[in-house]
Design a protein around this motif. Structure first.
Motif, mmCIF file in Angstrom:
data_model
loop_
_atom_site.group_PDB
_atom_site.id
_atom_site.type_symbol
_atom_site.label_atom_id
_atom_site.label_comp_id
_atom_site.label_asym_id
_atom_site.label_seq_id
_atom_site.Cartn_x
_atom_site.Cartn_y
_atom_site.Cartn_z
ATOM 1 N N ASN A 156 -15.731 -23.843 -4.258
ATOM 2 C CA ASN A 156 -15.095 -22.666 -3.673
ATOM 3 C C ASN A 156 -13.949 -23.604 -2.850
ATOM 4 O O ASN A 156 -12.986 -22.307 -2.179
ATOM 5 C CB ASN A 156 -15.928 -22.107 -3.265
ATOM 6 C CG ASN A 156 -16.826 -20.697 -3.838
ATOM 7 O OD1 ASN A 156 -18.637 -21.256 -3.765
ATOM 8 N ND2 ASN A 156 -16.414 -20.565 -5.288
ATOM 9 N N ARG A 157 -14.079 -24.337 -2.505
ATOM 10 C CA ARG A 157 -14.129 -25.547 -1.084
ATOM 11 C C ARG A 157 -12.652 -26.625 -1.385
ATOM 12 O O ARG A 157 -13.747 -26.775 -2.322
ATOM 13 C CB ARG A 157 -14.376 -25.401 0.272
ATOM 14 C CG ARG A 157 -14.879 -23.765 0.934
ATOM 15 C CD ARG A 157 -15.952 -23.300 1.891
ATOM 16 N NE ARG A 157 -16.045 -22.562 2.508
ATOM 17 C CZ ARG A 157 -17.252 -20.966 2.228
ATOM 18 N NH1 ARG A 157 -17.839 -21.448 1.207
ATOM 19 N NH2 ARG A 157 -17.547 -20.521 2.124
ATOM 20 N N SER A 158 -11.837 -26.919 -0.323
ATOM 21 C CA SER A 158 -11.454 -28.134 -0.661
ATOM 22 C C SER A 158 -12.740 -29.600 -0.312
ATOM 23 O O SER A 158 -12.337 -29.934 -1.192
ATOM 24 C CB SER A 158 -10.176 -28.055 0.410
ATOM 25 O OG SER A 158 -10.042 -27.845 1.724
ATOM 26 N N LYS A 159 -13.324 -29.557 1.049
ATOM 27 C CA LYS A 159 -14.221 -29.921 1.686
ATOM 28 C C LYS A 159 -14.774 -30.597 0.363
ATOM 29 O O LYS A 159 -15.568 -31.369 -0.076
ATOM 30 C CB LYS A 159 -14.803 -29.991 2.419
ATOM 31 C CG LYS A 159 -15.289 -30.835 2.935
ATOM 32 C CD LYS A 159 -15.922 -31.480 4.505
ATOM 33 C CE LYS A 159 -16.261 -32.238 5.024
ATOM 34 N NZ LYS A 159 -17.588 -32.725 4.263
ATOM 35 N N GLU A 160 -15.486 -29.612 -0.250
ATOM 36 C CA GLU A 160 -17.248 -29.462 -1.148
ATOM 37 C C GLU A 160 -16.143 -29.724 -2.312
ATOM 38 O O GLU A 160 -17.147 -30.595 -2.892
ATOM 39 C CB GLU A 160 -16.825 -28.160 -0.756
ATOM 40 C CG GLU A 160 -18.400 -28.166 -2.456
ATOM 41 C CD GLU A 160 -18.647 -26.167 -2.838
ATOM 42 O OE1 GLU A 160 -19.426 -26.449 -3.199
ATOM 43 O OE2 GLU A 160 -17.625 -25.380 -2.193
ATOM 44 N N THR A 161 -15.591 -29.209 -2.559
ATOM 45 C CA THR A 161 -14.873 -30.187 -3.960
ATOM 46 C C THR A 161 -14.035 -31.573 -3.587
ATOM 47 O O THR A 161 -15.159 -32.726 -4.684
ATOM 48 C CB THR A 161 -13.110 -29.035 -4.708
ATOM 49 O OG1 THR A 161 -13.011 -27.918 -4.777
ATOM 50 C CG2 THR A 161 -12.960 -29.964 -5.788
#
Length: 264
Positions: A156-161
């Motif tokens: 769901n989020r850029s950092k997570e990805t």
């Protein structure tokens, strides 16, 4: 000045899909993207691209049964074989259509599969895809999506990805940054783009709320386009929005927000 690609899944949808290529060219686009090429033969699509002098800059890996609500299968432990077969199919189309990059939607985590298992499945599937695409000179992209529009989506989020991409450990896997999805999930658009731009291979847009044209909502697209210019972003920006009326009637944003005259 930003370069824009018309997303033919969402734009010019007043016309049958194969007629949208000509409509995009008439409107002044020189590039297109869309979700999936697989309902059509590579020859059919190549003919439309060539006839309208268009470049296809992106399509997605096969994503399961879209009509039934699936949004990718990379997080599904029981469908690894299907994912790998889909990578091969996507490569066939990408090579025939001269597509430089393919996007992976990782899917909705199913009930009964914990987050750690889904994540490890994503990592292994992306590692396989990144290696297979690298052999063909094609970039692999991964797109986080907001959980309001797609409840249960696994990234769901850029950092997570980016953390997942770090775990993949390949130099051939990049972020697809969708401004609309990231506005809904995390905001801080300008600061985030500036911080992670070297890892972004493709950008998409829509305004929020409504997922309509730039200039219809809260996102300051004039600021973001100037920022991307100043940062030296030289990729395409995919126009993946829902026209409020018709596509052509809504293209005024290209002049008023992006400073580029549409031909339509």
């Amino acid at each position: 000045m930003p370069k824009f690609a018309a997303n033919l899944t969402m734009l010019f949808n007043e016309a049958p899909f194969l007629d949208r290529f000509a409509a995009a060219a008439r409107a002044g686009f020189d590039a297109v993207e869309f979700l999936f090429p697989y309902p059509y033969s590579p020859a059919e699509l190549a003919e439309r691209l060539e006839a309208n002098k268009l470049q296809l800059v992106l399509h997605n890996l096969p994503a399961g049964n879209w009509e039934a609500g699936e949004r990718g299968i990379a997080c599904l432990p029981d469908r690894v074989g299907e994912f790998q077969e889909g990578v091969g199919r996507a490569i066939e189309y990408a090579k025939a259509l001269k597509v430089p990059q393919l996007n992976c939607l990782v899917g909705i985590r199913p009930a009964g599969v914990d987050a750690d298992k889904a994540r490890s499945t994503i990592v292994e599937n992306l590692r396989f895809a990144a290696a297979a695409l690298k052999q063909e000179g094609i970039k692999l992209l991964v797109e986080p999506c907001n959980f309001y529009d797609i409840p249960g989506f696994a990234l769901n989020r850029s950092k997570e990805t980016l953390d997942v991409l770090d775990a993949v450990g390949s130099d051939n896997v990049f972020l697809q940054y969708d401004i609309y999805h990231m506005q809904r999930m995390e905001g801080e658009l300008g600061a985030t783009i500036k911080a992670i731009l070297p890892r972004i291979a493709h950008i998409q847009l829509a305004d929020n709320p409504g997922r309509n044209e730039p200039g219809t909502g809260e996102i300051n697209y004039a600021f973001l386009f100037t920022l991307l210019d100043n940062l030296g972003y030289d990729g395409y920006i995919g126009c993946e929005y829902k026209p409020r009326t018709t596509t052509v009637e809504g293209l005024g944003w290209l002049e008023t927000v992006a400073g580029r005259k549409a031909a339509a």
